[in-house]
Motif scaffolding. Structure first.
Motif, PDB file in Angstrom:
ATOM      1  N   UNK A 159      -2.555   8.890  -9.018  1.00  0.00           N
ATOM      2  CA  UNK A 159      -1.786   8.190  -7.896  1.00  0.00           C
ATOM      3  C   UNK A 159      -1.727   6.711  -7.302  1.00  0.00           C
ATOM      4  N   UNK A 160      -3.002   6.332  -7.326  1.00  0.00           N
ATOM      5  CA  UNK A 160      -3.415   4.963  -6.593  1.00  0.00           C
ATOM      6  C   UNK A 160      -2.923   4.013  -7.809  1.00  0.00           C
ATOM      7  N   UNK A 161      -3.068   4.539  -9.249  1.00  0.00           N
ATOM      8  CA  UNK A 161      -2.702   3.464 -10.194  1.00  0.00           C
ATOM      9  C   UNK A 161      -1.220   3.068 -10.283  1.00  0.00           C
ATOM     10  N   UNK A 162      -0.554   4.493 -10.054  1.00  0.00           N
ATOM     11  CA  UNK A 162       1.112   4.234  -9.999  1.00  0.00           C
ATOM     12  C   UNK A 162       1.605   3.468  -9.055  1.00  0.00           C
ATOM     13  N   UNK A 163       0.769   3.389  -7.839  1.00  0.00           N
ATOM     14  CA  UNK A 163       1.312   2.522  -6.511  1.00  0.00           C
ATOM     15  C   UNK A 163       0.802   1.214  -6.807  1.00  0.00           C
ATOM     16  N   UNK A 164      -0.272   1.000  -7.355  1.00  0.00           N
ATOM     17  CA  UNK A 164      -0.595  -0.318  -7.903  1.00  0.00           C
ATOM     18  C   UNK A 164       0.066  -0.937  -8.742  1.00  0.00           C
ATOM     19  N   UNK A 165       0.764  -0.522  -9.641  1.00  0.00           N
ATOM     20  CA  UNK A 165       1.700  -0.721 -10.811  1.00  0.00           C
ATOM     21  C   UNK A 165       3.093  -0.971 -10.374  1.00  0.00           C
ATOM     22  N   UNK A 166       3.373  -0.672  -9.471  1.00  0.00           N
ATOM     23  CA  UNK A 166       4.713  -1.004  -9.037  1.00  0.00           C
ATOM     24  C   UNK A 166       4.837  -2.543  -8.374  1.00  0.00           C
ATOM     25  N   UNK A 167       6.143  -3.190  -8.816  1.00  0.00           N
ATOM     26  CA  UNK A 167       6.408  -4.456  -8.697  1.00  0.00           C
ATOM     27  C   UNK A 167       6.748  -4.784  -7.105  1.00  0.00           C
ATOM     28  N   UNK A 168       5.924  -4.885  -6.089  1.00  0.00           N
ATOM     29  CA  UNK A 168       6.129  -5.132  -4.955  1.00  0.00           C
ATOM     30  C   UNK A 168       7.016  -6.278  -4.387  1.00  0.00           C
ATOM     31  N   UNK A 169       7.038  -7.485  -5.524  1.00  0.00           N
ATOM     32  CA  UNK A 169       7.737  -8.554  -5.413  1.00  0.00           C
ATOM     33  C   UNK A 169       9.299  -8.090  -5.574  1.00  0.00           C
ATOM     34  N   UNK A 170       9.382  -7.205  -6.211  1.00  0.00           N
ATOM     35  CA  UNK A 170      10.936  -6.709  -6.632  1.00  0.00           C
ATOM     36  C   UNK A 170      11.044  -5.540  -5.770  1.00  0.00           C
ATOM     37  N   UNK A 171      10.437  -5.383  -4.499  1.00  0.00           N
ATOM     38  CA  UNK A 171      10.793  -4.141  -3.888  1.00  0.00           C
ATOM     39  C   UNK A 171      12.179  -3.583  -3.632  1.00  0.00           C
ATOM     40  N   UNK A 172      13.209  -4.832  -3.399  1.00  0.00           N
ATOM     41  CA  UNK A 172      14.599  -4.554  -3.212  1.00  0.00           C
ATOM     42  C   UNK A 172      15.076  -3.866  -4.531  1.00  0.00           C
ATOM     43  N   UNK A 173      14.463  -4.169  -5.729  1.00  0.00           N
ATOM     44  CA  UNK A 173      15.284  -3.452  -7.005  1.00  0.00           C
ATOM     45  C   UNK A 173      15.203  -2.065  -6.785  1.00  0.00           C
ATOM     46  N   UNK A 174      13.964  -1.428  -6.016  1.00  0.00           N
ATOM     47  CA  UNK A 174      13.939   0.166  -6.002  1.00  0.00           C
ATOM     48  C   UNK A 174      15.196   0.829  -5.254  1.00  0.00           C
ATOM     49  N   UNK A 175      15.793   0.124  -4.759  1.00  0.00           N
ATOM     50  CA  UNK A 175      16.824   0.641  -3.951  1.00  0.00           C
ATOM     51  C   UNK A 175      17.997   0.948  -4.834  1.00  0.00           C
ATOM     52  N   UNK A 176      17.912   0.205  -6.076  1.00  0.00           N
ATOM     53  CA  UNK A 176      19.082   0.445  -7.077  1.00  0.00           C
ATOM     54  C   UNK A 176      18.717   1.262  -8.493  1.00  0.00           C
ATOM     55  N   UNK A 234       0.944  -1.146  -0.064  1.00  0.00           N
ATOM     56  CA  UNK A 234       0.001   0.088   0.044  1.00  0.00           C
ATOM     57  C   UNK A 234       0.751   1.139   0.010  1.00  0.00           C
ATOM     58  N   UNK A 235       2.250   0.924  -0.304  1.00  0.00           N
ATOM     59  CA  UNK A 235       2.919   2.302  -0.137  1.00  0.00           C
ATOM     60  C   UNK A 235       3.816   2.353  -1.371  1.00  0.00           C
ATOM     61  N   UNK A 236       4.515   3.420  -1.604  1.00  0.00           N
ATOM     62  CA  UNK A 236       5.148   3.708  -2.749  1.00  0.00           C
ATOM     63  C   UNK A 236       6.543   3.043  -2.464  1.00  0.00           C
ATOM     64  N   UNK A 237       7.612   2.477  -3.270  1.00  0.00           N
ATOM     65  CA  UNK A 237       8.585   1.924  -3.340  1.00  0.00           C
ATOM     66  C   UNK A 237       9.838   3.161  -2.892  1.00  0.00           C
ATOM     67  N   UNK A 238      10.757   2.521  -2.499  1.00  0.00           N
ATOM     68  CA  UNK A 238      11.898   3.595  -2.373  1.00  0.00           C
ATOM     69  C   UNK A 238      12.374   4.277  -3.753  1.00  0.00           C
ATOM     70  N   UNK A 239      12.859   5.432  -3.491  1.00  0.00           N
ATOM     71  CA  UNK A 239      13.421   6.022  -4.833  1.00  0.00           C
ATOM     72  C   UNK A 239      11.991   6.299  -5.807  1.00  0.00           C
ATOM     73  N   UNK A 240      10.943   6.580  -5.508  1.00  0.00           N
ATOM     74  CA  UNK A 240       9.890   6.762  -6.296  1.00  0.00           C
ATOM     75  C   UNK A 240       9.549   8.292  -6.284  1.00  0.00           C
ATOM     76  N   UNK A 241       9.306   9.076  -7.343  1.00  0.00           N
ATOM     77  CA  UNK A 241       8.839  10.374  -7.528  1.00  0.00           C
ATOM     78  C   UNK A 241       7.659  10.736  -8.467  1.00  0.00           C
ATOM     79  N   UNK A 242       6.834  11.378  -8.181  1.00  0.00           N
ATOM     80  CA  UNK A 242       5.715  11.760  -8.861  1.00  0.00           C
ATOM     81  C   UNK A 242       5.804  13.260  -9.265  1.00  0.00           C
ATOM     82  N   UNK A 243       6.060  13.421 -10.518  1.00  0.00           N
ATOM     83  CA  UNK A 243       6.050  14.941 -10.869  1.00  0.00           C
ATOM     84  C   UNK A 243       7.216  15.762 -10.141  1.00  0.00           C
TER      85      UNK A 243
END
Length: 471
Positions: free
Chosen positions: A93-110, A32-41
């Motif tokens: 914004x909700x659609x952006x959040x749902x579209x993120x690959x949570x299973x690969x949350x660790x990838x967002x760090x890089x 239910x949250x945005x992954x790391x290193x995510x920006x909108x506008x």
């Protein structure tokens, strides 16, 4: 299995459990949250819920303001609050959040993730209109309309000059509204009104070809200085007068108003003509009398002078000028009678003859009897001629005569100077009851002296004092 292998298996098992735990924990943490290193506008929404991200965007939207850069280094601001400007969620914004690959949350760090969308906003058009109406750039007291360049007559130089246009500060309303709404829609923070050509502009500028040509044409006519001389008195005709005579057509051709020149000449005649007008005359005893009657005096030939002035105006003259006269007097001095004349005081029954200011002769006389048929009329006259000897005749019924005289000098019809040797005395009150038929009866010697010095057109001034022209 030896002891080392056993501990290795245990260690790897623990590590696997830790990794699985961390992985599962990460999934749980970012649910239910945005992954790391995510920006909108361009705004960092890492670790934020949809609600938190929308709040951030809402705050950023509601912090919006637009600055109007105005003419004259002025500026004004319209804030989001003043126009009801606010964020409206459409689920992006909700659609952006749902579209993120949570299973690969660790990838967002890089691998950072960026999203952009046209933020849905709304504002109240009524509030915007009210705000705009309150702006200084719409204040009628200061937002003046532009002024066209125009010609003005500069009194100090007696010529037309061009008064430069004024840009003013009045806006093109339709263009302003269009640009303002576009600027708000694009969330731009600055609207430069000068740069966007939002101000009304003069229709005629100082470099306008037609305007400059018209000024040149007009200055051809006002570049005039004619000094009319009336003795010691002068009338200057220059641009300050001529400018009121001029008009022009649509093509810039300069025209002189009908009657302007003739009216001006008529005004000179009214002021300086003395023909058929009473005038003050200084008598031999130093007193002044009003003399009128007769046909003497200055009289401008108005038609001829108007025609001449019309021609002169085309030449831009700078000159002194004596107008064309239909009739001239002898002088502009002493009631325009100068210093050469015969002064005939009908009240005192005495005359004086002057030539260039020098007294030639003075004498008593007898004028016409104070009756309607014989009274000597006052006035200013010129001598017709002189004759010696002569016979004076009248065929008037009841008053006929035929009288020889030695010296005859007529100046007013049948009235003139002559010797009257039949009279024993002159002057006094004789004329009241025993005067002449209208002539000036003189002693022989006085008549002779006058005859010897007088000539055709010599001035004769006849007057009564204190309204005594009666019978």
């Amino acid at each position: 299995m030896d002891k080392k292998k056993k501990w290795l298996k245990i260690t790897l098992g623990i590590m696997a459990l830790v990794i699985v735990g961390v992985y599962i924990g990460g999934i749980a943490a970012f649910h239910g949250k945005f992954l790391k290193n995510t920006d909108i506008n361009g705004m960092d929404v890492s670790d934020m819920t949809v609600e938190e991200a929308e709040k951030l965007i809402r705050e950023q939207v509601e912090d919006y303001q637009i600055t109007l850069k105005e003419r004259g280094n002025n500026s004004e601001t319209i804030t989001a609050e003043e126009i009801g400007y606010h964020y409206v969620s459409n689920g992006e914004i909700e659609n952006f959040q749902k579209s993120q690959p949570y299973a690969l949350w660790f990838v967002s760090y890089f691998r950072p993730a960026s999203y952009a969308f046209e933020t849905a906003v709304q504002y109240d058009e009524t509030l915007l209109k009210e705000k705009a109406d309150s702006l200084k750039c719409f204040d009628k007291a200061t937002a003046k309309a532009p002024e066209d360049a125009k010609m003005v007559f500069q009194e100090s130089e007696n010529k037309y000059v061009i008064k430069k246009e004024k840009q003013g500060a009045k806006l093109k309303q339709k263009k302003f509204w269009k640009l303002l709404t576009e600027t708000i829609s694009e969330r731009d923070g600055l609207l430069d009104l000068e740069k966007e050509s939002c101000y009304q502009t003069p229709k005629v500028t100082s470099d306008d070809k037609d305007l400059n040509q018209l000024v040149e044409n007009l200055n051809h006519y006002v570049d005039i200085e004619i000094t009319y001389c009336f003795g010691n008195q002068k009338e200057v005709l220059d641009g300050s007068v001529v400018k009121d005579w001029l008009t022009y057509d649509k093509k810039g051709k300069v025209l002189v108003k009908d009657g302007a020149i003739s009216d001006y000449i008529a005004s000179l005649a009214d002021k300086y003509d003395t023909y058929d007008k009473p005038r003050k005359f200084k008598t031999s005893d130093g007193t002044y009398v009003t003399v009128e009657g007769g046909s003497y005096g200055w009289k401008i030939d108005q038609t001829a002078e108007a025609e001449e002035l019309t021609k002169l105006m085309e030449e831009e003259p700078h000159m002194e000028r004596t107008p064309i006269f239909a009739q001239e007097a002898d002088s502009w001095e002493n009631g325009d009678m100068g210093d050469t004349y015969v002064e005939v005081d009908l009240t005192k029954q005495h005359l004086w003859m002057y030539k260039e200011g020098k007294l030639i002769v003075e004498s008593d006389f007898v004028s016409g009897t104070m009756t309607p048929a014989r009274v000597t009329p006052p006035g200013i006259f010129r001598l017709y001629y002189k004759k010696s000897p002569a016979v004076l005749r009248s065929t008037k019924p009841g008053d006929s005569y035929e009288t020889p005289v030695s010296f005859w000098m007529p100046f007013n019809g049948g009235i003139g100077f002559h010797d009257a040797t039949w009279r024993g005395s002159f002057g006094g009150q004789i004329f009241w009851n025993s005067g002449s038929h209208g002539c000036i009866n003189l002693p022989y010697s006085a008549a002779q002296t006058i005859y010897q010095n007088i000539e055709k057109d010599y001035l004769v001034i006849c007057f009564y004092r204190n309204g005594e022209y009666k019978y």
